[in-house]
Design a protein around this motif. Structure first.
Motif, mmCIF file in Angstrom:
data_model
loop_
_atom_site.group_PDB
_atom_site.id
_atom_site.type_symbol
_atom_site.label_atom_id
_atom_site.label_comp_id
_atom_site.label_asym_id
_atom_site.label_seq_id
_atom_site.Cartn_x
_atom_site.Cartn_y
_atom_site.Cartn_z
ATOM 1 N N PHE A 1 0.679 -1.319 0.037
ATOM 2 C CA PHE A 1 -0.090 -0.035 0.119
ATOM 3 C C PHE A 1 0.966 1.412 -0.077
ATOM 4 C CE2 PHE A 1 -2.943 -3.160 1.906
ATOM 5 C CZ PHE A 1 -4.086 -2.834 0.934
ATOM 6 N N THR A 2 2.235 0.983 -0.114
ATOM 7 C CA THR A 2 3.247 2.286 -0.274
ATOM 8 C C THR A 2 3.382 2.912 -1.723
ATOM 9 O OG1 THR A 2 4.123 1.598 1.936
ATOM 10 C CG2 THR A 2 5.188 3.282 0.622
ATOM 11 N N ASP A 3 3.547 4.115 -1.982
ATOM 12 C CA ASP A 3 3.810 4.606 -3.136
ATOM 13 C C ASP A 3 4.993 3.921 -3.581
ATOM 14 O OD1 ASP A 3 2.981 6.318 -5.230
ATOM 15 O OD2 ASP A 3 5.180 7.091 -4.744
ATOM 16 N N GLU A 4 5.218 3.483 -4.950
ATOM 17 C CA GLU A 4 6.098 2.827 -5.884
ATOM 18 C C GLU A 4 7.581 3.870 -5.534
ATOM 19 O OE1 GLU A 4 8.410 0.290 -8.056
ATOM 20 O OE2 GLU A 4 6.573 0.136 -7.056
ATOM 21 N N GLN A 5 7.526 5.078 -5.684
ATOM 22 C CA GLN A 5 8.524 6.097 -5.683
ATOM 23 C C GLN A 5 9.210 5.958 -4.273
ATOM 24 O OE1 GLN A 5 9.932 7.354 -8.170
ATOM 25 N NE2 GLN A 5 11.668 8.330 -7.083
ATOM 26 N N THR A 6 8.104 5.879 -3.162
ATOM 27 C CA THR A 6 8.954 5.992 -1.723
ATOM 28 C C THR A 6 9.570 4.536 -1.513
ATOM 29 O OG1 THR A 6 7.145 7.160 -0.993
ATOM 30 C CG2 THR A 6 8.146 5.891 0.658
ATOM 31 N N PRO B 1 4.439 0.131 -11.041
ATOM 32 C CA PRO B 1 4.990 -0.101 -9.849
ATOM 33 C C PRO B 1 5.446 -1.435 -9.540
ATOM 34 C CG PRO B 1 2.572 -0.113 -9.940
ATOM 35 C CD PRO B 1 2.995 0.099 -11.254
ATOM 36 N N VAL B 2 6.809 -1.709 -10.137
ATOM 37 C CA VAL B 2 7.174 -3.294 -9.922
ATOM 38 C C VAL B 2 7.325 -3.685 -8.488
ATOM 39 C CG1 VAL B 2 9.170 -4.538 -10.280
ATOM 40 C CG2 VAL B 2 8.462 -2.717 -11.782
ATOM 41 N N TYR B 3 7.907 -2.687 -7.529
ATOM 42 C CA TYR B 3 8.171 -3.272 -6.311
ATOM 43 C C TYR B 3 6.755 -3.411 -5.463
ATOM 44 C CZ TYR B 3 13.049 -2.194 -7.081
ATOM 45 O OH TYR B 3 14.103 -1.935 -7.513
ATOM 46 N N GLN B 4 5.804 -2.372 -5.528
ATOM 47 C CA GLN B 4 4.745 -2.466 -4.911
ATOM 48 C C GLN B 4 3.788 -3.666 -5.614
ATOM 49 O OE1 GLN B 4 2.201 1.164 -5.597
ATOM 50 N NE2 GLN B 4 0.850 0.703 -4.108
ATOM 51 N N LEU B 5 3.753 -3.878 -6.758
ATOM 52 C CA LEU B 5 3.132 -4.835 -7.558
ATOM 53 C C LEU B 5 3.349 -6.132 -7.112
ATOM 54 C CD1 LEU B 5 0.814 -5.514 -9.469
ATOM 55 C CD2 LEU B 5 2.428 -5.413 -11.334
ATOM 56 N N ARG B 6 4.695 -6.360 -6.627
ATOM 57 C CA ARG B 6 5.412 -7.726 -6.436
ATOM 58 C C ARG B 6 4.735 -7.915 -5.043
ATOM 59 N NH1 ARG B 6 11.719 -7.606 -8.365
ATOM 60 N NH2 ARG B 6 11.414 -8.048 -10.501
ATOM 61 N N LEU B 7 4.710 -7.064 -4.119
ATOM 62 C CA LEU B 7 4.081 -7.252 -2.562
ATOM 63 C C LEU B 7 2.740 -7.463 -2.664
ATOM 64 C CD1 LEU B 7 6.194 -4.359 -0.984
ATOM 65 C CD2 LEU B 7 6.839 -6.777 -1.027
ATOM 66 N N ALA B 8 1.861 -6.557 -3.640
ATOM 67 C CA ALA B 8 0.533 -6.796 -3.680
ATOM 68 C C ALA B 8 0.154 -8.047 -4.009
ATOM 69 C CB ALA B 8 -0.111 -5.877 -4.395
ATOM 70 N N LEU B 9 0.959 -8.600 -4.832
ATOM 71 C CA LEU B 9 0.660 -10.307 -5.651
ATOM 72 C C LEU B 9 0.962 -11.116 -4.546
ATOM 73 C CD1 LEU B 9 2.355 -9.901 -8.977
ATOM 74 C CD2 LEU B 9 -0.245 -9.898 -8.287
ATOM 75 N N THR B 10 1.926 -10.820 -3.579
ATOM 76 C CA THR B 10 2.092 -11.857 -2.526
ATOM 77 C C THR B 10 1.071 -11.661 -1.559
ATOM 78 O OG1 THR B 10 4.705 -11.240 -2.688
ATOM 79 C CG2 THR B 10 3.902 -12.390 -0.625
#
Length: 306
Positions: A54-59, A268-277
């Protein structure tokens, strides 16, 4: 005078004993602290995954993970649930998990019961039949030819269900649990005229609920997380189970970042990976509380030599 002194000493002793009983033992304190620390070690990383989704990708790219999602963003979940693809993958995974677990429990229980009863001319060959796959398998190519050329199950959910239908390790765990059933109860049922099938369904299975819950949970987790078998036999994207779909999404997103237009797309690569998990482990995580009361007892039953 002596009676009063004795009564006073008795009251003092009782108060002292009560205080000692109320005072926690050192082992109890250390155990509580140890379990609490272990819980935090397990909980904090999981919460950081949820917070990161739920955190912004840039952050995430500049500051890394944090316990509180700042700034709050639901971009990754909007990308995941856009369109019917993820919903169809959820449907496929639920069908594979439910049907596969039910069929696996039925086949494993029946096979384990026959092996545990030591029936002449039947139990020993079936035990060998169940033991051989623990040592070696026929290989990937024969499995692929069997499923696609002979069974014609390509792009079918049963192409994922059938190869994982019987786990030899779980068979022998359930055999050990069946052998611990009281023989007196089984003999009394035979005296009353009950057949082997009646004993199995009316006595064996009801008395084995803990081990059934544990084995069912193991099968459910295995079917829910299975992606390699689906990768072999599934070519229809609309029939992909959730783990295979999510792996393809992660691969595609990672590949898109290597393209020259990746900066413009800003995926949002990092955010998307965490959300998929989070999306993947959510349903199976909710299944544990329902089997928790049977879990320890079932593991104990299956771990004892019969």
């Amino acid at each position: 005078m002596t009676t009063a002194l004795t009564s006073s000493l008795a009251k003092t002793t009782a108060r002292t004993a009560t205080r000692r009983r109320r005072r926690p033992e050192a082992f109890t304190v250390v155990s509580v602290i140890g379990v609490t620390c272990f819980m935090l070690i397990c909980l904090v990383p999981f919460w950081m995954i949820v917070s990161g989704s739920f955190t912004d990708e840039q952050t995430l790219a500049t500051s890394g993970y944090s316990l509180i999602p700042r700034p709050f963003s639901t971009t990754s979940y909007e990308l995941i649930f856009t369109g019917p693809t993820v919903l169809s993958a959820y449907t496929a995974s639920i069908f594979i998990t439910v049907v596969g677990t039910a069929m696996a429990l039925a086949f494993t229980s029946g096979l384990s019961w026959v092996i545990a009863r030591r029936l002449p001319y039947v139990s020993r060959p079936l035990a060998v039949f169940a033991y051989i796959p623990m040592l070696f398998t026929g290989g990937l190519v024969p499995l692929y030819l069997l499923v696609t050329q002979y069974l014609k199950l390509q792009n079918s959910y049963f192409a994922v269900i059938l190869p994982l239908l019987v786990a030899p390790f779980l068979v022998f765990i359930q055999v050990s649990a069946f052998r611990q059933l009281p023989e007196e109860i089984l003999d009394s049922a035979r005296v009353d005229g009950a057949g082997e099938m009646q004993i199995f369904f009316r006595i064996g299975l009801p008395l084995s609920k803990p081990i059934l819950a544990v084995i069912g949970l193991f099968y459910a987790v295995h079917y829910w997380n299975e992606w390699f078998t689906a990768l072999l036999f599934m070519s229809d994207v609309h029939k992909y189970p959730l783990p295979l779909l999510l792996q393809n999404l992660i691969s595609n997103v990672s590949f898109s970042q290597m393209l020259p237009t990746a900066a413009e797309q800003s995926t949002p690569v990092y955010q998307l990976r965490l959300a998929l998990t989070v999306v993947t482990i959510g349903p199976i995580l909710l299944a544990y509380p329902f089997a928790q009361r049977y879990f320890v007892k079932g593991i104990t039953l299956g771990a004892t030599k019969g």
